[in-house]
Design a protein around this motif. Structure first.
Motif, short mmCIF file in Angstrom:
data_model
loop_
_atom_site.label_atom_id
_atom_site.label_comp_id
_atom_site.label_asym_id
_atom_site.label_seq_id
_atom_site.Cartn_x
_atom_site.Cartn_y
_atom_site.Cartn_z
N TRP A 116 0.83 -1.20 0.00
CA TRP A 116 0.00 0.00 0.00
C TRP A 116 0.87 1.26 0.00
CZ3 TRP A 116 -4.86 -0.84 -1.27
CH2 TRP A 116 -5.46 -2.05 -0.93
N ASP A 117 1.98 1.15 -0.72
CA ASP A 117 2.85 2.31 -0.92
C ASP A 117 2.09 3.36 -1.73
OD1 ASP A 117 4.81 3.63 -3.05
OD2 ASP A 117 5.99 3.18 -1.26
N PRO A 118 2.32 4.66 -1.47
CA PRO A 118 1.56 5.70 -2.20
C PRO A 118 1.64 5.59 -3.72
CG PRO A 118 2.71 6.69 -0.34
CD PRO A 118 3.17 5.25 -0.42
N VAL A 119 2.80 5.21 -4.23
CA VAL A 119 2.92 5.11 -5.68
C VAL A 119 2.26 3.82 -6.19
CG1 VAL A 119 4.56 4.98 -7.60
CG2 VAL A 119 4.96 6.55 -5.70
N GLU A 120 2.28 2.76 -5.39
CA GLU A 120 1.49 1.58 -5.74
C GLU A 120 0.01 1.96 -5.81
OE1 GLU A 120 4.07 -2.05 -3.74
OE2 GLU A 120 2.53 -1.05 -2.57
N MET A 124 -11.60 5.22 -0.92
CA MET A 124 -10.91 4.87 0.31
C MET A 124 -9.39 4.92 0.12
SD MET A 124 -9.12 2.09 1.73
CE MET A 124 -9.68 0.63 0.86
N VAL A 125 -8.91 4.36 -0.99
CA VAL A 125 -7.48 4.38 -1.27
C VAL A 125 -7.00 5.82 -1.48
CG1 VAL A 125 -5.69 3.63 -2.89
CG2 VAL A 125 -7.52 2.05 -2.23
N LEU A 126 -7.79 6.63 -2.18
CA LEU A 126 -7.43 8.03 -2.40
C LEU A 126 -7.31 8.77 -1.06
CD1 LEU A 126 -7.01 10.43 -4.37
CD2 LEU A 126 -9.49 10.77 -4.29
N LEU A 127 -8.26 8.55 -0.18
CA LEU A 127 -8.22 9.22 1.12
C LEU A 127 -6.98 8.83 1.91
CD1 LEU A 127 -9.59 10.95 3.32
CD2 LEU A 127 -10.80 8.88 4.06
N GLY A 128 -6.68 7.53 1.93
CA GLY A 128 -5.51 7.09 2.68
C GLY A 128 -4.21 7.55 2.07
N LEU A 170 -3.77 10.44 0.25
CA LEU A 170 -3.60 11.90 0.34
C LEU A 170 -3.67 12.42 1.77
CD1 LEU A 170 -5.70 13.16 -2.71
CD2 LEU A 170 -3.26 12.64 -2.59
N TYR A 171 -4.19 11.63 2.69
CA TYR A 171 -4.37 12.14 4.06
C TYR A 171 -3.07 12.62 4.70
CZ TYR A 171 -6.29 12.58 8.75
OH TYR A 171 -6.69 13.09 9.96
N PRO A 172 -1.93 11.91 4.52
CA PRO A 172 -0.69 12.45 5.08
C PRO A 172 -0.33 13.83 4.55
CG PRO A 172 -0.43 10.14 4.51
CD PRO A 172 -1.74 10.58 3.94
N LEU A 173 -0.61 14.08 3.26
CA LEU A 173 -0.32 15.39 2.69
C LEU A 173 -1.23 16.45 3.28
CD1 LEU A 173 0.11 14.45 -1.09
CD2 LEU A 173 1.87 14.66 0.67
N VAL A 174 -2.50 16.10 3.49
CA VAL A 174 -3.44 17.05 4.08
C VAL A 174 -3.02 17.37 5.51
CG1 VAL A 174 -5.84 17.39 4.78
CG2 VAL A 174 -5.32 16.25 2.61
N GLY A 175 -2.63 16.34 6.25
CA GLY A 175 -2.19 16.58 7.62
C GLY A 175 -0.98 17.49 7.69
N GLU A 176 -0.06 17.32 6.78
CA GLU A 176 1.13 18.18 6.76
C GLU A 176 0.76 19.60 6.36
OE1 GLU A 176 5.72 17.62 5.36
OE2 GLU A 176 4.15 16.94 4.00
N ALA A 177 -0.14 19.74 5.39
CA ALA A 177 -0.55 21.08 4.95
C ALA A 177 -1.25 21.84 6.06
CB ALA A 177 -1.45 20.97 3.73
N LEU A 178 -1.98 21.12 6.93
CA LEU A 178 -2.71 21.76 8.02
C LEU A 178 -1.88 21.85 9.30
CD1 LEU A 178 -6.23 20.09 7.54
CD2 LEU A 178 -5.47 22.35 6.79
N ASN A 179 -0.58 21.54 9.19
CA ASN A 179 0.34 21.63 10.34
C ASN A 179 -0.08 20.76 11.51
OD1 ASN A 179 2.09 23.55 9.08
ND2 ASN A 179 0.63 25.19 9.60
N ILE A 180 -0.65 19.58 11.21
CA ILE A 180 -0.97 18.65 12.29
C ILE A 180 -0.06 17.43 12.22
CG2 ILE A 180 -3.38 19.37 12.46
CD1 ILE A 180 -4.18 16.99 10.79
N GLY A 181 1.01 17.55 11.42
CA GLY A 181 1.98 16.47 11.33
C GLY A 181 1.71 15.56 10.16
N ARG A 182 2.77 14.90 9.71
CA ARG A 182 2.64 13.95 8.59
C ARG A 182 2.25 12.60 9.16
NH1 ARG A 182 4.75 14.70 3.34
NH2 ARG A 182 4.61 12.83 2.06
N PRO A 208 -0.92 -0.38 5.87
CA PRO A 208 -1.75 -1.58 5.80
C PRO A 208 -2.82 -1.71 6.87
CG PRO A 208 0.53 -2.13 5.32
CD PRO A 208 0.52 -0.69 5.74
N PRO A 209 -2.61 -1.27 8.11
CA PRO A 209 -3.71 -1.40 9.09
C PRO A 209 -4.97 -0.63 8.71
CG PRO A 209 -1.62 -1.04 10.21
CD PRO A 209 -1.36 -0.82 8.76
N TYR A 210 -4.82 0.43 7.91
CA TYR A 210 -5.98 1.17 7.41
C TYR A 210 -6.52 0.53 6.12
CZ TYR A 210 -8.35 4.78 4.62
OH TYR A 210 -9.23 5.46 3.80
N PHE A 211 -5.62 0.30 5.16
CA PHE A 211 -6.07 -0.14 3.84
C PHE A 211 -6.60 -1.57 3.85
CE2 PHE A 211 -2.91 3.16 2.66
CZ PHE A 211 -3.71 3.96 1.87
#
Length: 660
Positions: A241-245, A364-368, A370-382, A387-390
């Motif tokens: 479940w790598d982002p590029v995969e 679901m895959v899209l959310l998982g 992009l979510y790290p990028l959203v968290g970083e953009a909102l300054n709540i950490g990356r 796999p536990p999510y996907f």
């Protein structure tokens, strides 16, 4: 001056792509046959110049022309010739040129095979593909020129990334790009129908072969990438479940939904607006994957280096293409009406359920992803999402699809026969339970082991029952048209994949061990004895090579030789050693020297892992087989249709010749 000729070829291709976009579309708008006719020659000319540029770059690698910066960064004098040629697409600029070459191959194939399409519709399709080409060629010429010079030229180059110095580089990117780029054809068909107001279902039949071929290539590209990661990265996994995969998996999910939606639209005239939307989103997710891989925003072994200018360009282009397409869809989609009605218990309903699960899984895959990028953009950490999510969510979403899969082919269009469902249910449940009992008797004990056995037999039994039903009920000579054979192959491949994925997960045995020469460890039913490490060398690397003898019940099985290679630039790469088998793999990866003659090793017993890729190959073969069906052969030019025409009535719900 050869690299300058390559750059000139790209500029000329850019000019031709602009003309290919403008002239045919203008001709279709003004009903000018001379302008519409330019599309073919412009597409052919663009292909010639892109192929010329690609050939010039390949020649620069072949002769070690280190005055070209891209060659100097990705090759050197000791790199074997076969990796020098594969290095053409081993980094950003060259892989983008490969993307363009493949896009032009798809366009030329359409020019060669689409001559019997209505002239105005064909001109719009070629014009849309010209617009796609223009965007990527402009991107290449302005931000990603592979022919930039270094003067004076260095005496030697750097090196190709050691991870890429593998046969996988020769086939994985071209296959994956054939799938990625192939969705541009379905996209072009959909946009052409929206532009011309030809919103009846006829265009879908024209688009179906192209969509199936694109999805087939994407399937085998993902399979090839999974197998490559499995043996090259040394951690024994086939999907992380790598982002590029995920970037390649999302258009695959949408493509699977699109194939089935097109079948409904083609056969029954329904889901027209939904099919248009999926055609847009299939290509949209291909562009999104390109953005994620090339922007550097994602951390992945597969991603290219951080390049904000390149990422911004693709983001803007993505916004223009997809935003404009969705705007056109919003303006024209309300006119899309019609289609045959269908009951709750029908083939259409089951396929709609499958469509729903596939698109929700994609979201679901899209959310998982992009979510790290959203968290970083909102300054709540990356935040790390893995796999536990996907894994659990994907399993949950695919369960309804797997449960419904055996009954789709057995159902009639419009209204299913519930008695057929009931009889099939009894047989499928009996076969699945029997398989589970047999599995339990021979040693399967865990929930996931029994789930893998019963779920795979559930799907395969549905395919077998359908094949038997066709043999009994369909007239001789019409029992198994190619369209139907392709469906059965693909569905059976899903069953094989399920068995491989779940059984590998539940039955694999792994140990990280520290071993001295002569010591051994038990892993599953096998004994792994470490014999020691010797030195060896290849064309451009030195390696410490381990020797591991594997026995079972005291009988020799195989001797494996994992390596730890050091390349000229000092980069270290692990090369696992694998004994591949139909029912299990034995896998050894050499780690670091610990001291006192001890080494760290990772050893695996991986049952049924090859079934994962075998299932993918069957799905690919199924999608290609569908294209051979005579229904998709254009006999003559078809006049454009209007949105006011009534949909053609489908044959009353019969079983024969009605599924893809």
């Amino acid at each position: 001056m050869t690299p300058e000729l390559g750059q000139l070829a790209l500029i000329l291709a850019l000019i031709l792509s602009a003309l290919q976009c403008v002239l045919p579309l203008t001709g279709a708008w003004k009903n000018s046959r001379p302008l519409m006719a330019t599309g073919r020659s412009l597409a052919a000319g663009q292909f010639v110049f892109v192929a010329l540029a690609f050939g010039i770059l390949a020649w620069a690698f072949w002769i070690n022309d280190f005055s070209v910066a891209y060659v100097a960064q990705n090759s050197n004098l000791t790199l074997p010739w076969y990796y020098r040629l594969a290095a053409v697409w081993g980094a950003h600029e060259g892989s983008l040129l490969l993307w363009m070459l493949i896009l032009n191959l798809w366009t030329v194939a359409l020019v060669a095979l689409g001559g019997k399409l209505p002239e105005a519709f064909f001109a719009r399709v070629i014009g849309v593909l010209g617009f796609v080409s223009f965007g990527f060629l402009l991107y290449m010429v302005t931000t990603s020129n592979p022919f930039v010079r270094i003067l004076p030229a260095p005496p030697n180059g750097a090196d190709l990334n050691p991870v890429l110095q593998d046969p996988g580089l020769t086939f994985h990117p071209p296959l994956l790009y054939m799938g990625y780029v192939g969705f541009s054809v379905a996209f072009a068909f959909a946009i052409a129908s929206l532009l011309g107001g030809e919103l009846k279902a006829t265009w879908v039949r024209w688009a179906r072969p192209w969509t199936n071929v694109a999805w087939g290539f994407l399937t085998v590209g993902i399979v090839a990438g999974s197998a490559w990661a499995y043996y090259e990265l040394g951690w024994g996994g086939w999907w992380f479940w790598d982002p590029v995969e995920n970037a390649s998996f999302m258009p695959w999910l949408i493509g699977a939904a699109l194939i089935h939606a097109q079948a409904i639209t083609d056969k029954r005239g329904g889901l027209r607006a939904w099919t248009l939307l999926l055609s847009i989103f299939g290509f949209a997710f291909s562009l999104l994957g390109t953005f994620l891989v090339r922007s550097g925003l994602l951390t992945s072994v597969h991603a290219f280096a951080f390049a904000p200018t390149r990422g911004l360009f693709i983001l803007v282009y993505l916004g223009v293409v997809i935003g404009g397409s969705l705007l056109l869809y919003a303006l024209r989609a309300p006119k899309v009406t019609g289609g045959q009605p269908f009951a709750l218990a029908s083939r259409e309903t089951l396929m709609v359920v499958g469509n729903l699960m596939l698109t929700v899984a994609c979201a679901m895959v899209l959310l998982g992803t992009l979510y790290p990028l959203v968290g970083e953009a909102l300054n709540i950490g990356r935040i790390s999402v893995g796999p536990p999510y996907f894994g659990p969510l994907f399993l949950l979403l695919m369960t309804p699809l797997v449960l419904a899969m055996p009954f789709g082919p057995l159902s009639r269009w419009g209204k299913a026969d519930l008695k057929v469902w009931a009889r099939a249910l009894v047989k499928i449940v009996a076969l699945a339970v029997a398989a589970g009992i047999i599995g339990f008797v021979v040693g399967a004990r865990s929930f996931y082991q029994l789930l893998g056995i019963t779920a795979s037999v559930w799907v395969m039994a549905g395919v077998a029952l359908f094949a038997i039903k066709r043999w009994r009920e369909a007239p001789a000579g019409k029992r198994y048209p190619f369209e139907m054979v392709g469906m059965m192959l693909a569905h059976f491949g899903v069953g094989v994949f399920i068995a491989g994925a779940i059984l590998t997960r539940s039955m694999s045995v792994e140990q990280d061990v520290s071993m001295r020469p002569g010591s051994s460890v038990e892993v599953g039913a096998y004994a792994f004895q470490f014999r020691g490490v010797s030195e060896t060398k290849g064309p451009n690397w030195l390696a410490e090579q381990g020797s591991v003898s594997i026995t079972r019940d005291g009988k020799p099985v195989v001797v494996l030789h994992p390596q730890k290679r050091t390349y000229a630039g000092g980069q270290v790469q692990t090369e696992a050693a694998i004994q591949a088998g139909i029912f299990r793999d034995l896998y050894v990866s050499l780690g670091d020297r610990i001291g006192d003659g001890a080494w760290s090793l990772r050893v695996y017993d991986k049952p049924f892992v090859r079934w994962i890729w075998a299932g993918g190959i069957l799905m690919m073969l199924g999608s290609f087989t569908v294209v051979l069906d005579r229904r998709f052969r254009l006999k003559r030019a078809v006049e454009p249709e209007t949105t006011h025409a009534k949909p053609e009535p489908a044959p009353p719900g019969k079983l024969a010749d009605d599924h893809a």
